[in-house]
Design a protein around this motif. Structure first.
Motif, PDB file in Angstrom:
ATOM      1  N   HIS A  70       5.388  -2.395  -2.329  1.00  0.00           N
ATOM      2  CA  HIS A  70       4.497  -2.958  -1.310  1.00  0.00           C
ATOM      3  C   HIS A  70       3.035  -2.897  -1.737  1.00  0.00           C
ATOM      4  O   HIS A  70       2.211  -3.648  -1.217  1.00  0.00           O
ATOM      5  N   SER A  71       2.691  -2.021  -2.689  1.00  0.00           N
ATOM      6  CA  SER A  71       1.302  -2.017  -3.163  1.00  0.00           C
ATOM      7  C   SER A  71       1.238  -1.437  -4.560  1.00  0.00           C
ATOM      8  O   SER A  71       2.047  -0.584  -4.944  1.00  0.00           O
ATOM      9  N   LEU A  72       0.263  -1.930  -5.311  1.00  0.00           N
ATOM     10  CA  LEU A  72       0.010  -1.392  -6.640  1.00  0.00           C
ATOM     11  C   LEU A  72      -1.479  -1.469  -6.930  1.00  0.00           C
ATOM     12  O   LEU A  72      -2.184  -2.370  -6.474  1.00  0.00           O
ATOM     13  N   PHE A  99       8.613   6.465   1.725  1.00  0.00           N
ATOM     14  CA  PHE A  99       7.834   5.916   0.620  1.00  0.00           C
ATOM     15  C   PHE A  99       8.129   6.652  -0.683  1.00  0.00           C
ATOM     16  O   PHE A  99       8.395   7.856  -0.695  1.00  0.00           O
ATOM     17  N   THR A 100       8.039   5.912  -1.762  1.00  0.00           N
ATOM     18  CA  THR A 100       8.198   6.444  -3.114  1.00  0.00           C
ATOM     19  C   THR A 100       6.963   6.068  -3.913  1.00  0.00           C
ATOM     20  O   THR A 100       6.531   4.912  -3.892  1.00  0.00           O
ATOM     21  N   THR A 101       6.391   7.030  -4.627  1.00  0.00           N
ATOM     22  CA  THR A 101       5.173   6.794  -5.401  1.00  0.00           C
ATOM     23  C   THR A 101       5.433   7.058  -6.873  1.00  0.00           C
ATOM     24  O   THR A 101       6.051   8.059  -7.231  1.00  0.00           O
ATOM     25  N   ARG A 102       4.947   6.142  -7.695  1.00  0.00           N
ATOM     26  CA  ARG A 102       5.049   6.292  -9.144  1.00  0.00           C
ATOM     27  C   ARG A 102       3.687   6.026  -9.787  1.00  0.00           C
ATOM     28  O   ARG A 102       2.920   5.189  -9.310  1.00  0.00           O
ATOM     29  N   SER A 103       3.405   6.727 -10.860  1.00  0.00           N
ATOM     30  CA  SER A 103       2.243   6.400 -11.680  1.00  0.00           C
ATOM     31  C   SER A 103       2.747   6.029 -13.075  1.00  0.00           C
ATOM     32  O   SER A 103       3.748   6.568 -13.546  1.00  0.00           O
ATOM     33  N   VAL A 104       2.041   5.112 -13.712  1.00  0.00           N
ATOM     34  CA  VAL A 104       2.454   4.618 -15.022  1.00  0.00           C
ATOM     35  C   VAL A 104       1.238   4.621 -15.934  1.00  0.00           C
ATOM     36  O   VAL A 104       0.163   4.140 -15.560  1.00  0.00           O
ATOM     37  N   SER A 119       3.464   1.960  -5.078  1.00  0.00           N
ATOM     38  CA  SER A 119       4.117   2.548  -3.911  1.00  0.00           C
ATOM     39  C   SER A 119       5.246   1.627  -3.438  1.00  0.00           C
ATOM     40  O   SER A 119       5.051   0.418  -3.296  1.00  0.00           O
ATOM     41  N   PHE A 120       6.405   2.225  -3.208  1.00  0.00           N
ATOM     42  CA  PHE A 120       7.596   1.504  -2.749  1.00  0.00           C
ATOM     43  C   PHE A 120       7.968   2.023  -1.363  1.00  0.00           C
ATOM     44  O   PHE A 120       7.782   3.201  -1.056  1.00  0.00           O
ATOM     45  N   SER A 246      -5.755  -4.707  -7.666  1.00  0.00           N
ATOM     46  CA  SER A 246      -4.847  -4.234  -6.623  1.00  0.00           C
ATOM     47  C   SER A 246      -4.057  -5.401  -6.040  1.00  0.00           C
ATOM     48  O   SER A 246      -4.586  -6.504  -5.883  1.00  0.00           O
ATOM     49  N   VAL A 247      -2.805  -5.136  -5.708  1.00  0.00           N
ATOM     50  CA  VAL A 247      -1.924  -6.134  -5.093  1.00  0.00           C
ATOM     51  C   VAL A 247      -1.194  -5.469  -3.940  1.00  0.00           C
ATOM     52  O   VAL A 247      -0.676  -4.360  -4.073  1.00  0.00           O
ATOM     53  N   TRP A 248      -1.164  -6.164  -2.807  1.00  0.00           N
ATOM     54  CA  TRP A 248      -0.361  -5.744  -1.660  1.00  0.00           C
ATOM     55  C   TRP A 248       0.658  -6.842  -1.383  1.00  0.00           C
ATOM     56  O   TRP A 248       0.298  -8.008  -1.211  1.00  0.00           O
ATOM     57  N   LEU A 249       1.927  -6.474  -1.336  1.00  0.00           N
ATOM     58  CA  LEU A 249       3.002  -7.433  -1.106  1.00  0.00           C
ATOM     59  C   LEU A 249       3.489  -7.265   0.328  1.00  0.00           C
ATOM     60  O   LEU A 249       4.032  -6.222   0.694  1.00  0.00           O
ATOM     61  N   HIS A 250       3.277  -8.295   1.151  1.00  0.00           N
ATOM     62  CA  HIS A 250       3.599  -8.214   2.574  1.00  0.00           C
ATOM     63  C   HIS A 250       5.012  -8.679   2.884  1.00  0.00           C
ATOM     64  O   HIS A 250       5.617  -8.233   3.860  1.00  0.00           O
TER      65      HIS A 250
END
Length: 300
Positions: A70-72, A99-104, A119-120, A246-250
């Motif tokens: 939903h966001s990156l 929510f699930t958070t990952r860093s890359v 963030s998922f 930044s991207v937010w997927l609605h």
């Protein structure tokens, strides 16, 4: 939908295009460690949207399919070398109830070139509204960019063949692209919009479709801050580079189908610019939003 789209061929321009499907196929080399490749050794540096998309795929491969991105938020650290592979190191920051958070961290030759936080979310229902509506002629009724501009301009431009050869996105402009007016020395408001889609049909996997837009989202965005200044990125002495993105997927959507990408340059100053974007489907539903700050420096 046309038979050409169903066959996976979308407005093919002259010359090869980057193989986006292959670009998004990362190789898993160890737990939470992936390799991405550009498959385009002719490019001078890795396109920013490619780094965003590949980092998103790496993060998503460590998340259960029931949770959708939903966001990156990403930061570009160093230009990437398209002739060398990129290592994507994923850190499993948090696995919560919703929510699930990952860093890359993306690296080449031991140096970090890009950082991503993603963030998922577990699917759920909630309030629903959007503040803006929009409309534009459908893309099928619009000419290709090459058909819409003066042949003399087309003959003198160098940016378009470079873009066509290095970025796997098709686009059509409902209005004159401000860059064309700027090339005539004319100022324009800091707004531009285009119908966009990936040049090839992608896998139906929601993660790959989201990565397809992550790849597309970097296209044109920062340049929306230039029209009031009547200059283009080709101006001698112009330095333009993305700093963060930044991207937010609605909503879930297919990035290989036409969507209207509206962009606005909100601010320039101190050698930087800030731009935002809104992505709409054909019915005017807002499906994604973007923001980007970048270097905008003109040295005479």
């Amino acid at each position: 939908m046309s038979s050409a789209v169903e066959a996976g061929v979308i407005d093919p321009p002259p010359g090869p295009r980057p193989p986006l499907g292959r670009i998004l196929e990362l190789e898993e080399v160890d737990t939470d460690l992936y390799i991405g490749r550009s498959h385009n050794d002719a490019a001078q540096r890795i396109y920013g949207g490619q780094a965003v998309a590949q980092a998103l795929v790496a993060a998503g491969r460590t998340v259960t399919p029931e949770r959708r991105i939903h966001s990156l938020h990403g930061h570009f650290i160093h230009p990437g070398n398209p002739g060398a592979p990129v290592l994507y190191h994923v850190e499993r920051v948090r696995d919560g109830g919703s929510f699930t958070t990952r860093s890359v961290r993306a690296t080449q030759a031991g140096a970090t070139i890009f950082l991503l936080t993603a963030s998922f979310q577990r699917r759920e229902r909630g309030f629903s509204h959007q503040a803006r509506d929009t409309s534009a002629p459908p893309p099928e009724e619009l000419p290709t960019f090459e058909e819409s501009v003066d042949p003399a301009y087309l003959a003198g431009t160098t940016w378009l063949p470079h873009l066509r050869a290095n970025i796997a996105v098709d686009f059509r402009f409902p209005e004159e692209y401000p860059r064309v007016a700027n090339s005539r020395g004319e100022a324009r408001p800091p707004r531009q919009r285009a119908w966009v889609r990936t040049t090839e049909r992608l896998a139906a996997d929601p993660l790959i479709q989201a990565a397809g837009f992550a790849y597309t989202s970097d296209l044109f965005l920062l340049s929306s801050a230039l029209p009031p200044h009547a200059v283009t990125i080709d101006e001698p002495g112009m330095q333009l580079a993305s700093l963060d993105h930044s991207v937010w997927l609605h909503e879930e959507f297919r990035s290989d189908e036409w969507h209207l990408y509206e962009q606005e340059g909100l601010w320039t100053g101190g050698g930087r610019g800030l731009a935002r974007g809104h992505l709409y489907d054909r019915s005017g539903v807002l499906v994604a939003s973007t923001m980007q700050e970048g270097l905008l420096r003109l040295r005479k």
